[in-house]
Design a protein around this motif. Structure first.
Motif, short mmCIF file in Angstrom:
data_model
loop_
_atom_site.label_atom_id
_atom_site.label_comp_id
_atom_site.label_asym_id
_atom_site.label_seq_id
_atom_site.Cartn_x
_atom_site.Cartn_y
_atom_site.Cartn_z
N VAL A 1 0.87 -1.19 0.00
CA VAL A 1 0.00 0.00 0.00
C VAL A 1 0.90 1.23 0.00
O VAL A 1 1.54 1.55 1.01
CB VAL A 1 -0.95 0.02 1.22
N ARG A 2 0.95 1.91 -1.12
CA ARG A 2 1.86 3.04 -1.28
C ARG A 2 1.09 4.37 -1.31
O ARG A 2 -0.14 4.38 -1.39
CB ARG A 2 2.67 2.87 -2.58
N LEU A 3 1.82 5.45 -1.22
CA LEU A 3 1.20 6.76 -1.26
C LEU A 3 0.53 7.00 -2.61
O LEU A 3 1.05 6.60 -3.66
CB LEU A 3 2.25 7.85 -1.03
N SER A 4 -0.62 7.64 -2.58
CA SER A 4 -1.27 8.08 -3.81
C SER A 4 -0.56 9.34 -4.31
O SER A 4 0.36 9.86 -3.66
CB SER A 4 -2.73 8.39 -3.54
N GLU A 5 -0.98 9.85 -5.44
CA GLU A 5 -0.39 11.09 -5.95
C GLU A 5 -0.56 12.21 -4.93
O GLU A 5 0.38 12.98 -4.67
CB GLU A 5 -1.04 11.47 -7.28
N ALA A 6 -1.76 12.29 -4.34
CA ALA A 6 -2.00 13.31 -3.31
C ALA A 6 -1.12 13.07 -2.09
O ALA A 6 -0.61 14.01 -1.48
CB ALA A 6 -3.47 13.31 -2.90
N GLY A 7 -0.93 11.80 -1.74
CA GLY A 7 -0.10 11.47 -0.59
C GLY A 7 1.36 11.84 -0.81
O GLY A 7 2.04 12.30 0.11
N ARG A 8 1.85 11.65 -2.05
CA ARG A 8 3.23 12.04 -2.35
C ARG A 8 3.40 13.55 -2.24
O ARG A 8 4.42 14.04 -1.74
CB ARG A 8 3.63 11.53 -3.74
#
Length: 228
Positions: free
Chosen positions: A26-33
């Motif tokens: 489970v990785r960061l989404s674009e918003a999370g990055r």
């Protein structure tokens, strides 16, 4: 006085509708990055002696953004991993909210143990133990960041505030938000809580009167808007 910066990881595609827990990959989404980069910018002027992270990818990526441009490695500490939700892992929150255990988690979390997982009390114990060991390792002038998860952060904050674990649902830990705790010899001081603004640490001052005058998700199963 050791200063701890607690950062929750940025948004993922599962934050909110699903209890990701310890699900791998489970990785960061674009918003999370973007949130992780913004977090790094907010604390760019703060000296860090260590950057510590949960082993899960979303925290590692968030911590890596903070480490970029600093001569510091990201150190992994398993004790800051997400709560072991066991059989609840990967299930929608709307579905979990119908489980009898849900009300226990919300109202009496000190008695909650997830089927096939760990108890909330055990989660708090291992996270707080890790904080105390890092405080001792880095010393009274140490400043370090820990990137972790909503429920873990809330449990550490509850301990710092002297709250019973049953009160930790009153604390919020949003994605990429920052909480700052300064550990003085007699007691911790919570300097910031769930903050999204620029960070400037207050100058150290000598303790007076025993330290009394010191200046200084979602996880709906635990955290603030979003979830794990």
């Amino acid at each position: 006085m050791t200063t701890l910066l607690l950062a929750r990881h940025g948004l993922t595609d599962l934050t909110g509708p699903v209890l990701a827990g310890r699900t791998p990959g489970v990785r960061l989404s674009e918003a999370g990055r973007a949130q992780a980069v913004a977090l790094a910018g907010r604390i760019a002027g703060v000296r860090l002696d260590a950057i510590v992270s949960s082993p899960l990818e979303r925290c590692q990526e968030t911590a890596a953004a903070v480490a970029a441009g600093r001569d510091l490695p990201v150190r992994t500490d398993e004790r800051f991993i997400e709560c072991g939700y066991g059989e609840w892992t990967g299930r929608p929150l709307k579905e979990l909210a119908k489980e009898p255990l849900w009300q226990v988690v919300q109202a009496h979390p000190s008695a909650a143990a997830f089927p096939g997982g760990e108890s909330v009390a055990d989660m708090q114990h291992r996270a707080v133990t890790a904080v105390r060991e890092w405080n001792q390792r880095l010393g009274e002038k140490g400043v370090y960041l820990v990137c972790s998860h909503g429920d873990v952060i809330k449990s550490i904050v509850a301990d710092a505030l002297g709250l019973h674990l049953d009160q930790f649902q009153r604390i919020t830990a949003d994605p990429a938000a920052l909480t700052v705790i300064r550990y003085a010899p007699l007691r911790p001081f919570v300097l910031r809580l769930n903050d999204m603004g620029e960070l400037r640490l207050p100058e150290d001052s000598e303790e007076k009167d025993g330290g009394e005058n010191h200046t200084g998700s979602d996880a709906a199963v635990g955290g603030g808007p979003g979830t794990t």
